[in-house]
Design an enzyme around this catalytic site. Structure first.
Site, PDB file in Angstrom:
ATOM      1  N   GLU A 256     -17.525  35.550 -60.176  1.00  0.00           N
ATOM      2  CA  GLU A 256     -18.997  35.862 -60.342  1.00  0.00           C
ATOM      3  C   GLU A 256     -19.275  36.387 -61.854  1.00  0.00           C
ATOM      4  OE1 GLU A 256     -21.610  38.503 -61.173  1.00  0.00           O
ATOM      5  OE2 GLU A 256     -20.545  39.796 -59.726  1.00  0.00           O
ATOM      6  N   CYS A 295     -25.102  42.329 -64.155  1.00  0.00           N
ATOM      7  CA  CYS A 295     -24.963  40.795 -63.952  1.00  0.00           C
ATOM      8  C   CYS A 295     -26.209  40.087 -63.556  1.00  0.00           C
ATOM      9  CB  CYS A 295     -23.669  40.299 -63.225  1.00  0.00           C
ATOM     10  SG  CYS A 295     -23.622  41.158 -61.412  1.00  0.00           S
TER      11      CYS A 295
END
Length: 684
Positions: A256, A295
């Site tokens: 990720e 993120c």
């Protein structure tokens, strides 16, 4: 004496070894602790996790693992204020820390609740059986069991609590232990949480270990039974993904990575509409929350050409209201980056972008602070840039400035906006602010190939929406391409990632014995006592009650039509059947199900507390007046439930296969119903 950052390995706390590294307060620059990069026996940690933690967790059922997560979540909630005190030292405000700390604990609660979608077994029977032969004596089924290894989680610095808890919640429910490797710069907060987890005594020995150093060599000892996950930069992720050990052992690797996420202002969302205001609010929130160190943060704001100036003015006005400084100071809404090294890296990235896309808001070298010193802390003002030629100046789509930075990008058409979002080469999330359903559909379908999640934001959902930057436990978190190509969380989907799927083939009776779930066609066990007279523990899988039979009449059809109000022509008008599938007035499907219930229910008071619901139902053959039906009621599956309080009744859910057949023995209706059944042992 200065504290030393600790590792938790093989049941012991140790500071590790090697050159000392100073971990500094992101706000004041003061020394927090010292960290040592190495000295860890990773092979020993892996073996310890497999021999202790894995064996213990694999023996537990999903229900036991889920209750363990719930107890842990409650335990950590009671101690959350201690975590907040440390979190401020990472530069996070109270609101930022809430996402990290209580968001992480929330994941534990969410996966604890997910246990209700799993059986009271250590393994999981997936989906429906598959028939593999004409006569039905050979079938197949998919079974999932916990892998016999360890989950290795390598996490980024921006969420030292959530990053750990959102992952271990999933692997612990699946039945696998974990070794967690957070980024060293904020690992002091992760360490504090792990200490409390270990002190709680709620996890089996070996279920959780912690590495606070560099973790160099941690992947050298993984095997094909292990799972590795990574959160962080795409560059580091690609390096780890190509590790020889992962390739040789075919180790599952989930990545990720930070991505160039986008938010799109729909063409209908002009100034004065709720959607325009929501778009501005969302951009401001994503720039300033965690000082842009997420993120999922919005890096590219796509705006219709005619609205660029309006957005620039409105966003500048909102950002000007943002007070920056010490998170403990009153009124501060944006803290600092996690360290001055990150600050310098961010400035270099913005300087590179600024060569093509000028800064239209903010200053790299000036920031007004409350209760803090810019020379000591890792502070920077919000930065907004403008890319007037996004198909030519492509750094916007390739360089991620990981901080409070976003770029406004004009677009001409929705097709162009979709194309611009794709130039990020894969993103975790994109959002669109629009009240137009056609725009929302076109964007969502068009952009779906390049995104892991898409948020459609408008006035209808704004009050309850968790926002662009918030991944949810029951939905996947990940994305294609640059975002890593992986998936985290995702409810049941995420749990399956830590389990091995195996196809089991055999007779229905054998598959029933293996899965603990009755398979249609398996041998049935007939008893003299009605199953509704039995407590939860006394019922056996495959136990079957064969009812008396009933011949259906036209009066049954008429009476049910009057009671239910269902006067569909096929049931009541024989003159309208030409050209249909029916040869005469057909019995209501729900009459068959209702009559079946009347035939198999034992009316006397007993262990059955209530009808819990209908899981599935199919009507497989028309029933006409004059046909005779009977019912076979079979115990299909049993799922125990825990007591909610001392006064609660100990009980479980029993799934029953209801097979309604006609005088030829052919099934006319098949259903799975559920009842809540009292346990014999009221202490369980």
């Amino acid at each position: 004496m200065t504290a030393k950052l600790q590792n938790f390995a093989m049941g012991q706390w140790t500071p590790g070894s090697g050159p000392e590294t100073e971990i500094l307060d992101a706000v004041t620059g003061e020394l927090i602790c010292l960290a040592h990069p190495g000295g860890m026996d990773f092979e020993g940690m892996m073996q310890y996790a497999r021999s202790k933690g894995n064996k213990a967790l694999r023996k537990m059922t999903f229900q036991e693992r889920g209750r363990m997560l719930k107890a842990l979540a409650l335990y950590l909630t009671e101690r959350k204020e201690d975590f907040y005190k440390l979190s401020y030292r990472t530069g996070a405000t109270r609101a930022d820390s809430w996402v990290d700390i209580e968001g992480g604990i929330g994941n534990l609660f969410a996966y604890a609740s997910l246990r209700r979608q799993f059986p009271d077994k250590p393994y999981y029977v997936e989906d429906e059986p598959v028939g593999l032969s004409k006569g039905g004596t050979f079938i197949g089924h998919h079974l999932l069991v916990p892998k016999e290894g360890v989950a290795v989680h390598i996490n980024a610095y921006n969420f030292p609590v959530w990053g750990m808890l959102e992952k271990i919640a999933v692997n612990l429910l699946a039945g696998m232990p974990a070794i967690v490797k957070p980024a060293t710069i904020t690992a002091f907060l992760t360490e504090a949480v792990v200490r409390e987890i270990i002190n709680s005594g709620l996890l089996p020995e070996g279920a959780l270990q912690l590495v606070t150093g560099t973790g160099e060599g941690i992947l050298d000892h993984v095997t094909y039974q292990d799972v590795v996950t990574f959160t962080g930069s795409a560059k580091t992720g690609r390096m780890l993904k190509s590790h020889p050990r992962l390739i040789e052992e075919a180790v599952p690797f989930t990545m990720e990575a930070d991505s160039l996420n986008s938010a799109v202002l729909g063409e209908d969302a002009v100034p004065g509409t709720p959607e325009f205001d929501l778009f501005i609010k969302e951009i401001r929130k994503e720039i300033t929350s965690k000082a842009g160190q997420k993120c999922t943060a919005i890096r590219r704001a796509l705006v219709p050409e005619k609205l660029v100036e309006d957005v620039q003015i409105a966003l500048g006005r909102e950002l000007a209201k943002t007070t920056i400084g010490n998170p403990l100071a009153e009124g501060v809404r944006m803290g600092s980056l996690v360290g001055r090294e990150q600050l310098q890296k961010l400035k270099d990235q913005v300087a590179q972008l600024a060569r093509q896309t000028p800064i239209i808001y903010g200053d790299l070298d000036k920031v007004e602070l409350v209760g803090a010193d810019a020379q000591k802390g890792a502070f920077i003002s919000p930065i907004v840039m403008l890319n007037q030629d996004p198909f030519r100046y492509t750094d916007t789509h390739e360089v991620e400035a990981f901080g409070p930075v976003a770029t406004i990008i004009p677009y001409k058409t929705l097709d162009e906006a979709i194309e611009l979002t794709k130039m990020g080469k894969g993103s975790l999330v994109s959002s669109i602010a629009t009240a137009d359903a056609a725009i929302a559909q076109e964007f969502a379908i068009g952009a779906a190939t390049h995104h892991g999640r898409i948020l459609v934001l408008n006035n209808d959902c704004a009050r309850e929406s968790t926002g662009h930057g918030s991944p949810m436990p029951m939905l996947i978190h990940g994305g294609p391409g640059r975002a890593g190509g992986g998936e985290e969380m995702g409810g049941v989907r995420g749990v399956k990632h830590f389990m091995q799927r195996v196809a089991i083939q055999g007779s229905p009776t054998m598959i029933t014995a293996i899965t603990g779930v009755y398979q249609q066609g398996a041998k049935q066990i007939e008893k003299d006592v009605h199953p509704f007279r039995k407590h939860f523990e006394e019922l056996e899988i495959s136990e079957t009650w064969v009812t008396h039979k009933h011949t259906v009449t036209e009066a049954d059809i008429a009476n049910f039509a009057n009671v239910s109000g269902d006067h569909f022509y096929a049931h009541v008008d024989a003159t309208s059947l030409e050209g249909t599938l029916f040869t005469g007035r057909v019995v209501h499907g729900y009459y068959i199900l209702s009559k079946a219930a009347g035939m198999f229910v034992d009316p006397k008071k007993g262990p059955v507390l209530l009808n819990y619901g209908l899981e599935s139902c199919r009507f497989t053959k028309p029933v006409y007046p004059g046909m005779t039906i009977g019912v076979k009621l079979t115990v299909k599956e049993k799922i125990g439930q825990e007591k909610r309080s001392e006064e609660d009744i100990a009980k479980g859910i029993v799934k029953w296969l209801v097979d309604v057949y006609d005088e030829t023995g052919e099934t006319v209706a098949i259903a799975t119903i559920m009842t809540m059944v009292k346990k014999l042992n009221q202490d369980s």
